[in-house]
Design an enzyme around this catalytic site. Structure first.
Site, PDB file in Angstrom:
ATOM      1  N   HIS A 143       0.853  -1.187   0.000  1.00  0.00           N
ATOM      2  CA  HIS A 143       0.000   0.000   0.000  1.00  0.00           C
ATOM      3  C   HIS A 143       0.890   1.239   0.000  1.00  0.00           C
ATOM      4  O   HIS A 143       1.975   1.248   0.596  1.00  0.00           O
ATOM      5  CB  HIS A 143      -0.881  -0.009   1.251  1.00  0.00           C
ATOM      6  CG  HIS A 143      -1.903   1.075   1.288  1.00  0.00           C
ATOM      7  ND1 HIS A 143      -1.714   2.255   1.984  1.00  0.00           N
ATOM      8  CD2 HIS A 143      -3.132   1.165   0.715  1.00  0.00           C
ATOM      9  CE1 HIS A 143      -2.779   3.027   1.844  1.00  0.00           C
ATOM     10  NE2 HIS A 143      -3.659   2.391   1.080  1.00  0.00           N
TER      11      HIS A 143
ATOM     12  N   SER B  67      -8.606 -15.600  -3.266  1.00  0.00           N
ATOM     13  CA  SER B  67      -8.726 -14.146  -3.235  1.00  0.00           C
ATOM     14  C   SER B  67     -10.074 -13.708  -3.790  1.00  0.00           C
ATOM     15  O   SER B  67     -10.734 -14.444  -4.522  1.00  0.00           O
ATOM     16  CB  SER B  67      -7.592 -13.516  -4.052  1.00  0.00           C
ATOM     17  OG  SER B  67      -7.731 -12.116  -4.114  1.00  0.00           O
TER      18      SER B  67
END
Length: 426
Positions: free
Chosen positions: A142, A345
């Site tokens: 991130h 996922s």
């Protein structure tokens, strides 16, 4: 009240002397109602950002908005300020401590304003423990991690990633050995931002040991903003737990849980927090958080959501998200569109649409030649079918001349997932 021009509609306008309180309230109610309708429309086309829009059950807490609630200071110290939700905050923290396997008397933590604050706190603890440490974090991290490195003036090594988005452990080893005379502060990603990949905690620890780092020479922070609510249900991946030598872990509350405001949870070992704790007399509490004043409503909303869902409810939500993600991947493949989905996922990657209005309409996130959709509990099969119909129809327009072709994604998601004119034939 006189009608305002469009550009001034959302400006703050002082009440007129000849305007009654009822007239002012009616005007504001009309604007808010129209904006509520706008948000409802946007939520029905909300695919690319990792926030759960199923928030209606939180309306049950609306009566608390009449109070200004501040959880300043340590959650475990009530202090003299009575307007707080610290008892609820501790209940939330205890739930996560049990989930992440750390004893009640061994942990400290707090409810944050979101994933970035959790990362800020975790990396700060690592730096204070190991002042000369080098921060190692994947290129898939991130963006807050690189901002944190600049803020804390830390040396930072960016680790390469695989096509799946998972950390390249060979590159981690190479860079650890370059700085083997300095401690290591490692950011392990539990659900990468764009591809939803999981860094393997066990391999990271093994790599540190192979490079000669003892446990007092490294600190591991687990950024579980995306998958902190999900990994407990994944038997196929290594566990992220304080039974292993990690220093801290953080998760976002507004993502999978879907609180209506950004928030998160940060848990660390109690022994690590002493380095940043100080007693503040006028709030009658320790200061061991990043923020001073903290949103007391966030703790209440997290507590409420966890009590409504529980582990079984969260698991049911995730299993449905996983089914819907696989449905979307299969439909994209059948349509001849490059796509990738990591095995466990809910993040589906596909070719980036060349039309900004289309991207804006479906609120997609884009990176290089890729776009992605994050399947959250609010994303239904019906919503996905509408998206697929719209995408396939638009592609017929974008590429009808044959002069422009869909992008090649082999470098980004692997040759086996690329359906461009070159690799589809292979």
């Amino acid at each position: 009240m006189a009608k305002l021009s469009l550009e001034k509609r959302f400006a703050v306008v002082e009440p007129n002397d000849d305007e009654s309180a009822v007239e002012r309230l009616d005007y504001l109610t009309k604007i808010v109602t129209e904006f509520e309708e706008h948000l409802a429309e946007r939520a029905s086309h909300y695919l690319g950002y990792p926030s759960n829009q199923n928030c209606k059950h939180f309306v049950g807490l609306s009566q608390l908005l009449q109070f200004n609630i501040n959880n300043c200071g340590d959650p475990f110290t009530e202090g003299d300020l009575g307007m707080h939700t610290k008892k609820f905050e501790v209940g939330v923290l205890d739930w996560f401590a049990k989930l992440w396997e750390i004893e009640k008397d061994e942990y400290l933590g707090y409810v944050t304003n979101g994933g970035t604050e959790g990362n800020l706190h975790g990396i700060l603890l690592g730096r204070e423990l190991l002042p000369n440490g080098v921060l190692y974090t994947s290129q898939e991290s991130h963006y807050s991690l690189f901002k944190i490195a600049r803020m804390y003036r830390m040396d930072c090594e960016t680790i390469s990633s695989l096509a799946t988005g998972e950390m390249d452990y060979a590159d981690l080893k190479r860079k650890l050995l370059i700085h083997k005379d300095r401690p290591a502060i490692i950011n392990v990603i539990v659900g990468t931002t764009f591809k939803g990949a999981l860094d393997d905690l066990d391999i990271v620890i093994e790599t540190l040991e192979d490079c000669g780092f003892s446990q007092n020479q490294f600190y591991i922070h687990c950024d579980a903003a995306m998958f902190g609510f999900i990994t407990p249900f994944l038997n196929q991946v290594p566990k992220y737990t304080f039974k292993k030598p990690i220093g801290s872990m953080s998760v976002s509350g507004h993502k999978f849980m879907g609180t209506p405001m950004p928030c998160g949870v940060q848990i660390t070992r109690k022994s690590r927090v002493n380095s940043i704790s100080q007693s503040i007399e006028y709030i009658s509490s320790l200061d061991n958080t990043i923020a001073g004043s903290r949103n007391g409503h966030s703790s209440m909303f997290l507590w409420y959501g966890l009590n409504i869902k529980g582990l079984k409810g969260l698991q049911k939500d995730f299993e449905e998200c996983l089914r819907n993600a696989r449905y979307l991947r299969d439909c994209l493949k059948d349509a001849g569109i490059s796509t990738m989905l990591n095995e466990m996922s809910n993040v589906v990657i596909f070719e980036r649409p060349p039309d900004h209005e289309f991207v804006r309409h479906w609120q997609l996130q884009c990176l290089r030649k890729m776009a992605h959709i994050v399947i959250m509990p609010h994303v239904s099969i019906e919503m996905l079918d509408k998206f697929l119909h719209n995408l396939i129809k638009k592609r017929g327009i974008w590429y009808e001349s044959g002069k422009v072709e869909p992008p090649c994604l082999a470098e980004d998601i692997g040759i086996c997932n690329c359906a461009c004119s070159l690799h589809a034939k292979g």
